[in-house]
Design a protein around this motif. Structure first.
Motif, PDB file in Angstrom:
ATOM      1  N   ALA A   9     -19.433  -2.851  10.895  1.00  0.00           N
ATOM      2  CA  ALA A   9     -18.195  -3.344  11.506  1.00  0.00           C
ATOM      3  C   ALA A   9     -17.350  -4.099  10.478  1.00  0.00           C
ATOM      4  O   ALA A   9     -16.119  -3.958  10.457  1.00  0.00           O
ATOM      5  CB  ALA A   9     -18.515  -4.242  12.700  1.00  0.00           C
ATOM      6  N   LYS A  10     -17.988  -4.878   9.608  1.00  0.00           N
ATOM      7  CA  LYS A  10     -17.257  -5.592   8.559  1.00  0.00           C
ATOM      8  C   LYS A  10     -16.551  -4.613   7.632  1.00  0.00           C
ATOM      9  O   LYS A  10     -15.394  -4.812   7.265  1.00  0.00           O
ATOM     10  CB  LYS A  10     -18.204  -6.466   7.740  1.00  0.00           C
ATOM     11  N   GLN A  11     -17.267  -3.561   7.236  1.00  0.00           N
ATOM     12  CA  GLN A  11     -16.675  -2.567   6.343  1.00  0.00           C
ATOM     13  C   GLN A  11     -15.501  -1.865   7.026  1.00  0.00           C
ATOM     14  O   GLN A  11     -14.458  -1.645   6.404  1.00  0.00           O
ATOM     15  CB  GLN A  11     -17.732  -1.554   5.912  1.00  0.00           C
ATOM     16  N   ASP A  12     -15.677  -1.523   8.291  1.00  0.00           N
ATOM     17  CA  ASP A  12     -14.595  -0.880   9.035  1.00  0.00           C
ATOM     18  C   ASP A  12     -13.381  -1.799   9.140  1.00  0.00           C
ATOM     19  O   ASP A  12     -12.238  -1.365   8.964  1.00  0.00           O
ATOM     20  CB  ASP A  12     -15.058  -0.470  10.434  1.00  0.00           C
ATOM     21  N   MET A  13     -13.629  -3.058   9.422  1.00  0.00           N
ATOM     22  CA  MET A  13     -12.528  -4.019   9.526  1.00  0.00           C
ATOM     23  C   MET A  13     -11.844  -4.212   8.175  1.00  0.00           C
ATOM     24  O   MET A  13     -10.625  -4.355   8.111  1.00  0.00           O
ATOM     25  CB  MET A  13     -13.027  -5.354  10.070  1.00  0.00           C
ATOM     26  N   GLN A  14     -12.606  -4.185   7.098  1.00  0.00           N
ATOM     27  CA  GLN A  14     -12.022  -4.318   5.764  1.00  0.00           C
ATOM     28  C   GLN A  14     -11.114  -3.131   5.468  1.00  0.00           C
ATOM     29  O   GLN A  14     -10.030  -3.295   4.916  1.00  0.00           O
ATOM     30  CB  GLN A  14     -13.127  -4.434   4.704  1.00  0.00           C
ATOM     31  N   GLN A  15     -11.561  -1.938   5.854  1.00  0.00           N
ATOM     32  CA  GLN A  15     -10.734  -0.745   5.658  1.00  0.00           C
ATOM     33  C   GLN A  15      -9.448  -0.830   6.475  1.00  0.00           C
ATOM     34  O   GLN A  15      -8.368  -0.484   5.984  1.00  0.00           O
ATOM     35  CB  GLN A  15     -11.514   0.510   6.027  1.00  0.00           C
ATOM     36  N   VAL A  16      -9.574  -1.302   7.707  1.00  0.00           N
ATOM     37  CA  VAL A  16      -8.393  -1.453   8.563  1.00  0.00           C
ATOM     38  C   VAL A  16      -7.435  -2.474   7.956  1.00  0.00           C
ATOM     39  O   VAL A  16      -6.214  -2.265   7.929  1.00  0.00           O
ATOM     40  CB  VAL A  16      -8.802  -1.852  10.003  1.00  0.00           C
ATOM     41  N   LEU A  17      -7.984  -3.575   7.447  1.00  0.00           N
ATOM     42  CA  LEU A  17      -7.160  -4.606   6.818  1.00  0.00           C
ATOM     43  C   LEU A  17      -6.431  -4.055   5.597  1.00  0.00           C
ATOM     44  O   LEU A  17      -5.234  -4.295   5.420  1.00  0.00           O
ATOM     45  CB  LEU A  17      -8.022  -5.804   6.431  1.00  0.00           C
ATOM     46  N   GLU A  18      -7.144  -3.312   4.764  1.00  0.00           N
ATOM     47  CA  GLU A  18      -6.520  -2.739   3.568  1.00  0.00           C
ATOM     48  C   GLU A  18      -5.426  -1.757   3.951  1.00  0.00           C
ATOM     49  O   GLU A  18      -4.349  -1.752   3.336  1.00  0.00           O
ATOM     50  CB  GLU A  18      -7.581  -2.061   2.700  1.00  0.00           C
ATOM     51  N   GLN A  19      -5.672  -0.930   4.958  1.00  0.00           N
ATOM     52  CA  GLN A  19      -4.663   0.018   5.415  1.00  0.00           C
ATOM     53  C   GLN A  19      -3.454  -0.740   5.961  1.00  0.00           C
ATOM     54  O   GLN A  19      -2.307  -0.370   5.682  1.00  0.00           O
ATOM     55  CB  GLN A  19      -5.232   0.939   6.489  1.00  0.00           C
ATOM     56  N   HIS A  20      -3.701  -1.795   6.713  1.00  0.00           N
ATOM     57  CA  HIS A  20      -2.604  -2.588   7.261  1.00  0.00           C
ATOM     58  C   HIS A  20      -1.771  -3.204   6.136  1.00  0.00           C
ATOM     59  O   HIS A  20      -0.537  -3.183   6.194  1.00  0.00           O
ATOM     60  CB  HIS A  20      -3.154  -3.686   8.176  1.00  0.00           C
ATOM     61  N   GLN A  21      -2.449  -3.723   5.121  1.00  0.00           N
ATOM     62  CA  GLN A  21      -1.729  -4.326   3.999  1.00  0.00           C
ATOM     63  C   GLN A  21      -0.884  -3.289   3.269  1.00  0.00           C
ATOM     64  O   GLN A  21       0.245  -3.577   2.863  1.00  0.00           O
ATOM     65  CB  GLN A  21      -2.707  -4.999   3.041  1.00  0.00           C
ATOM     66  N   ARG A  22      -1.424  -2.068   3.106  1.00  0.00           N
ATOM     67  CA  ARG A  22      -0.644  -1.002   2.473  1.00  0.00           C
ATOM     68  C   ARG A  22       0.583  -0.669   3.322  1.00  0.00           C
ATOM     69  O   ARG A  22       1.678  -0.465   2.799  1.00  0.00           O
ATOM     70  CB  ARG A  22      -1.508   0.248   2.278  1.00  0.00           C
ATOM     71  N   GLU A  23       0.398  -0.619   4.635  1.00  0.00           N
ATOM     72  CA  GLU A  23       1.514  -0.292   5.519  1.00  0.00           C
ATOM     73  C   GLU A  23       2.553  -1.404   5.536  1.00  0.00           C
ATOM     74  O   GLU A  23       3.753  -1.129   5.593  1.00  0.00           O
ATOM     75  CB  GLU A  23       0.998   0.001   6.925  1.00  0.00           C
ATOM     76  N   VAL A  24       2.111  -2.654   5.459  1.00  0.00           N
ATOM     77  CA  VAL A  24       3.063  -3.770   5.392  1.00  0.00           C
ATOM     78  C   VAL A  24       3.872  -3.671   4.107  1.00  0.00           C
ATOM     79  O   VAL A  24       5.101  -3.843   4.120  1.00  0.00           O
ATOM     80  CB  VAL A  24       2.318  -5.129   5.482  1.00  0.00           C
ATOM     81  N   GLU A  25       3.207  -3.380   3.005  1.00  0.00           N
ATOM     82  CA  GLU A  25       3.900  -3.233   1.728  1.00  0.00           C
ATOM     83  C   GLU A  25       4.884  -2.072   1.784  1.00  0.00           C
ATOM     84  O   GLU A  25       6.017  -2.181   1.309  1.00  0.00           O
ATOM     85  CB  GLU A  25       2.891  -3.033   0.598  1.00  0.00           C
ATOM     86  N   GLN A  26       4.458  -0.969   2.360  1.00  0.00           N
ATOM     87  CA  GLN A  26       5.336   0.193   2.485  1.00  0.00           C
ATOM     88  C   GLN A  26       6.535  -0.142   3.375  1.00  0.00           C
ATOM     89  O   GLN A  26       7.667   0.255   3.074  1.00  0.00           O
ATOM     90  CB  GLN A  26       4.564   1.376   3.071  1.00  0.00           C
ATOM     91  N   THR A  27       6.310  -0.898   4.427  1.00  0.00           N
ATOM     92  CA  THR A  27       7.399  -1.303   5.308  1.00  0.00           C
ATOM     93  C   THR A  27       8.404  -2.167   4.555  1.00  0.00           C
ATOM     94  O   THR A  27       9.623  -1.990   4.697  1.00  0.00           O
ATOM     95  CB  THR A  27       6.851  -2.070   6.534  1.00  0.00           C
ATOM     96  N   LYS A  28       7.900  -3.093   3.735  1.00  0.00           N
ATOM     97  CA  LYS A  28       8.792  -3.931   2.932  1.00  0.00           C
ATOM     98  C   LYS A  28       9.628  -3.084   1.979  1.00  0.00           C
ATOM     99  O   LYS A  28      10.827  -3.313   1.815  1.00  0.00           O
ATOM    100  CB  LYS A  28       7.992  -4.964   2.145  1.00  0.00           C
ATOM    101  N   GLU A  29       8.987  -2.102   1.346  1.00  0.00           N
ATOM    102  CA  GLU A  29       9.710  -1.225   0.428  1.00  0.00           C
ATOM    103  C   GLU A  29      10.783  -0.440   1.168  1.00  0.00           C
ATOM    104  O   GLU A  29      11.917  -0.310   0.679  1.00  0.00           O
ATOM    105  CB  GLU A  29       8.740  -0.269  -0.268  1.00  0.00           C
ATOM    106  N   LEU A  30      10.440   0.074   2.349  1.00  0.00           N
ATOM    107  CA  LEU A  30      11.421   0.831   3.122  1.00  0.00           C
ATOM    108  C   LEU A  30      12.562  -0.066   3.594  1.00  0.00           C
ATOM    109  O   LEU A  30      13.728   0.357   3.591  1.00  0.00           O
ATOM    110  CB  LEU A  30      10.739   1.510   4.313  1.00  0.00           C
TER     111      LEU A  30
END
Length: 80
Positions: free
Chosen positions: A33-54
């Motif tokens: 569950a920790k690993q899954d949550m870490q992956q979700v967090l990393e994906q969320h951070q990438r999407e936040v960064e992409q949103t900022k760029e857009l």
């Protein structure tokens, strides 16, 4: 009396083994569950960064559009 003691000892040992197995399984589930949550967090951070760029691209394009509209209005007013 020895039979009762053996039964109780068997139950205690069996309960301990079952508890140990469940503890190991629970720890594995928690780690997964920790690993899954870490992956979700990393994906969320990438999407936040992409949103900022857009958002920055949108702001840049809006600025360019406003500048082009000002230029167009300027040229229209010069021809009148």
């Amino acid at each position: 009396m020895a039979l009762v003691f053996a039964i109780i000892a068997g139950m205690v040992i069996g309960g301990g083994v079952v508890g140990f197995q469940l503890s190991r399984r629970w720890k594995n589930e928690v780690e997964t569950a920790k690993q899954d949550m870490q992956q979700v967090l990393e994906q969320h951070q990438r999407e936040v960064e992409q949103t900022k760029e857009l958002q920055q691209k949108v702001a840049d394009l809006e600025y360019q559009l406003g500048s082009a509209q000002k230029d167009l209005n300027y040229y229209r007013n010069q021809n009148q």
